[in-house]
Design a protein around this motif. Structure first.
Motif, PDB file in Angstrom:
ATOM      1  N   GLU A  79     -15.048  23.875  32.894  1.00 63.32           N
ATOM      2  CA  GLU A  79     -16.261  22.731  32.532  1.00 63.32           C
ATOM      3  C   GLU A  79     -16.837  22.782  31.144  1.00 63.32           C
ATOM      4  O   GLU A  79     -17.088  21.835  30.451  1.00 63.32           O
ATOM      5  N   HIS A  80     -16.916  24.166  30.612  1.00 63.52           N
ATOM      6  CA  HIS A  80     -17.268  24.376  29.334  1.00 63.52           C
ATOM      7  C   HIS A  80     -16.068  23.548  28.114  1.00 63.52           C
ATOM      8  O   HIS A  80     -16.316  22.890  27.323  1.00 63.52           O
ATOM      9  N   ALA A  81     -14.864  24.085  28.600  1.00 65.67           N
ATOM     10  CA  ALA A  81     -13.874  23.264  27.957  1.00 65.67           C
ATOM     11  C   ALA A  81     -13.577  21.669  28.016  1.00 65.67           C
ATOM     12  O   ALA A  81     -13.353  21.059  26.943  1.00 65.67           O
ATOM     13  N   ARG A  82     -13.664  21.235  29.231  1.00 69.27           N
ATOM     14  CA  ARG A  82     -14.132  19.889  29.292  1.00 69.27           C
ATOM     15  C   ARG A  82     -15.193  19.384  28.512  1.00 69.27           C
ATOM     16  O   ARG A  82     -14.932  18.114  28.062  1.00 69.27           O
ATOM     17  N   GLN A  83     -16.321  20.066  28.543  1.00 70.23           N
ATOM     18  CA  GLN A  83     -17.342  19.313  27.797  1.00 70.23           C
ATOM     19  C   GLN A  83     -17.109  19.372  26.149  1.00 70.23           C
ATOM     20  O   GLN A  83     -17.477  18.477  25.616  1.00 70.23           O
ATOM     21  N   VAL A  84     -16.055  20.412  25.886  1.00 69.58           N
ATOM     22  CA  VAL A  84     -16.027  20.480  24.501  1.00 69.58           C
ATOM     23  C   VAL A  84     -15.316  19.428  23.902  1.00 69.58           C
ATOM     24  O   VAL A  84     -15.270  18.564  23.040  1.00 69.58           O
ATOM     25  N   ARG A  85     -14.292  19.048  24.827  1.00 64.25           N
ATOM     26  CA  ARG A  85     -13.109  17.674  24.672  1.00 64.25           C
ATOM     27  C   ARG A  85     -14.187  16.615  24.832  1.00 64.25           C
ATOM     28  O   ARG A  85     -13.535  15.928  23.681  1.00 64.25           O
ATOM     29  N   LEU A  86     -14.803  16.518  25.672  1.00 65.68           N
ATOM     30  CA  LEU A  86     -15.695  15.234  25.907  1.00 65.68           C
ATOM     31  C   LEU A  86     -16.338  15.142  24.414  1.00 65.68           C
ATOM     32  O   LEU A  86     -16.700  13.759  24.131  1.00 65.68           O
ATOM     33  N   LEU A  87     -17.067  16.068  24.075  1.00 66.68           N
ATOM     34  CA  LEU A  87     -18.076  15.836  22.638  1.00 66.68           C
ATOM     35  C   LEU A  87     -17.167  15.390  21.631  1.00 66.68           C
ATOM     36  O   LEU A  87     -17.486  14.695  20.994  1.00 66.68           O
ATOM     37  N   GLN A  88     -15.918  16.072  21.514  1.00 63.23           N
ATOM     38  CA  GLN A  88     -14.820  15.680  20.521  1.00 63.23           C
ATOM     39  C   GLN A  88     -14.421  14.030  20.583  1.00 63.23           C
ATOM     40  O   GLN A  88     -14.300  13.507  19.810  1.00 63.23           O
ATOM     41  N   VAL A  89     -14.123  13.791  21.851  1.00 63.45           N
ATOM     42  CA  VAL A  89     -13.803  12.217  22.150  1.00 63.45           C
ATOM     43  C   VAL A  89     -14.964  11.533  21.798  1.00 63.45           C
ATOM     44  O   VAL A  89     -14.978  10.345  21.033  1.00 63.45           O
ATOM     45  N   HIS A  90     -16.337  11.749  22.125  1.00 62.72           N
ATOM     46  CA  HIS A  90     -17.578  11.228  21.667  1.00 62.72           C
ATOM     47  C   HIS A  90     -17.686  11.014  20.260  1.00 62.72           C
ATOM     48  O   HIS A  90     -17.885   9.815  19.807  1.00 62.72           O
ATOM     49  N   GLU A  91     -17.473  12.160  19.641  1.00 64.48           N
ATOM     50  CA  GLU A  91     -17.537  11.891  18.170  1.00 64.48           C
ATOM     51  C   GLU A  91     -16.683  11.189  17.542  1.00 64.48           C
ATOM     52  O   GLU A  91     -16.886  10.287  16.409  1.00 64.48           O
ATOM     53  N   THR A  92     -15.258  11.062  17.967  1.00 60.86           N
ATOM     54  CA  THR A  92     -14.382  10.247  17.385  1.00 60.86           C
ATOM     55  C   THR A  92     -14.643   8.835  17.613  1.00 60.86           C
ATOM     56  O   THR A  92     -14.584   7.956  16.914  1.00 60.86           O
ATOM     57  N   ARG A  93     -14.965   8.569  19.009  1.00 57.98           N
ATOM     58  CA  ARG A  93     -15.305   6.902  19.324  1.00 57.98           C
ATOM     59  C   ARG A  93     -16.680   6.631  18.505  1.00 57.98           C
ATOM     60  O   ARG A  93     -16.714   5.453  18.286  1.00 57.98           O
ATOM     61  N   ALA A  94     -17.648   7.361  18.546  1.00 52.54           N
ATOM     62  CA  ALA A  94     -18.746   7.226  17.350  1.00 52.54           C
ATOM     63  C   ALA A  94     -18.167   6.890  15.995  1.00 52.54           C
ATOM     64  O   ALA A  94     -19.001   5.733  15.370  1.00 52.54           O
ATOM     65  N   ALA A  95     -17.546   7.600  15.364  1.00 54.10           N
ATOM     66  CA  ALA A  95     -17.000   7.487  14.266  1.00 54.10           C
ATOM     67  C   ALA A  95     -16.133   5.983  14.107  1.00 54.10           C
ATOM     68  O   ALA A  95     -16.382   5.193  13.237  1.00 54.10           O
ATOM     69  N   GLU A  96     -15.478   5.713  14.989  1.00 53.24           N
ATOM     70  CA  GLU A  96     -15.116   4.362  15.178  1.00 53.24           C
ATOM     71  C   GLU A  96     -15.850   3.408  15.377  1.00 53.24           C
ATOM     72  O   GLU A  96     -15.645   2.171  14.832  1.00 53.24           O
ATOM     73  N   VAL A  97     -16.816   3.443  16.238  1.00 61.67           N
ATOM     74  CA  VAL A  97     -17.816   2.414  16.389  1.00 61.67           C
ATOM     75  C   VAL A  97     -18.473   2.162  15.073  1.00 61.67           C
ATOM     76  O   VAL A  97     -18.764   1.047  14.515  1.00 61.67           O
ATOM     77  N   LEU A  98     -18.874   3.182  14.320  1.00 61.45           N
ATOM     78  CA  LEU A  98     -19.420   3.055  12.964  1.00 61.45           C
ATOM     79  C   LEU A  98     -18.425   2.329  11.996  1.00 61.45           C
ATOM     80  O   LEU A  98     -18.950   1.509  11.359  1.00 61.45           O
ATOM     81  N   ALA A  99     -17.351   2.519  11.881  1.00 58.75           N
ATOM     82  CA  ALA A  99     -16.269   1.971  11.059  1.00 58.75           C
ATOM     83  C   ALA A  99     -16.059   0.585  11.530  1.00 58.75           C
ATOM     84  O   ALA A  99     -16.014  -0.323  10.630  1.00 58.75           O
TER      85      ALA A  99
END
Length: 156
Positions: A50-70
């Motif tokens: 679950e910790h590894a899943r949380q890290v992956r989800l945070l990375q996906v979230h950061e990527t998507r947040a950057a895409e939304v900003l762009a």
């Protein structure tokens, strides 16, 4: 230890209120502790997954947040370009900017050492509704390097 001594302990346990109340809690604590020791490796593994899943989800979230900003920046740029295009359409529809455009062409050509012999504005061609194309017939005299630099300036 003989049977009599075992019986004495049992009699002591039966007579004592404290032992009779504490014994079920002690047995329950032993059962729960044994169960925890048995299940602890599985729980630790599950926690790591679950910790590894949380890290992956945070990375996906950061990527998507950057895409939304762009994307929001691109939309702002698109809105500004649409506004600029609309303003240019209104000015061209009024005929005000054609003479300004021709003056800018001539001034930039003279800056590159060119001389305009003829500059004709041809008829508009309507390709699509709301879009028309106006062609220019230009005859220029000057050095090729000046013409090349002038075309690079205007054609980007």
């Amino acid at each position: 230890m003989n049977l009599l001594q075992k019986g004495e302990w049992l009699a002591l346990i039966e007579r004592s209120q404290l032992v009779r109340r504490a014994l079920p809690f002690a047995v329950g604590l032993i059962v729960v502790g044994g169960g925890c020791l048995f299940r602890l490796p599985y729980w630790l593994q599950l926690q790591e997954e679950e910790h590894a899943r949380q890290v992956r989800l945070l990375q996906v979230h950061e990527t998507r947040a950057a895409e939304v900003l762009a994307l929001s920046r691109m939309r702002e740029g698109l809105d500004a370009a649409r506004q600029h295009l609309q303003d240019a359409r209104w000015r061209l529809a009024a005929g005000a900017d054609m003479s300004d455009l021709l003056d800018q062409l001539a001034a930039s050509g003279h800056a590159h050492g060119l001389h305009f012999e003829r500059l004709d504005v041809l008829d508009e061609v309507n390709h699509q509704p709301g879009y028309c194309q106006t062609s220019l017939d230009v005859q220029v005299v000057g050095r090729y390097s000046g013409l090349r630099m002038w075309l690079d300036d205007w054609l980007g």
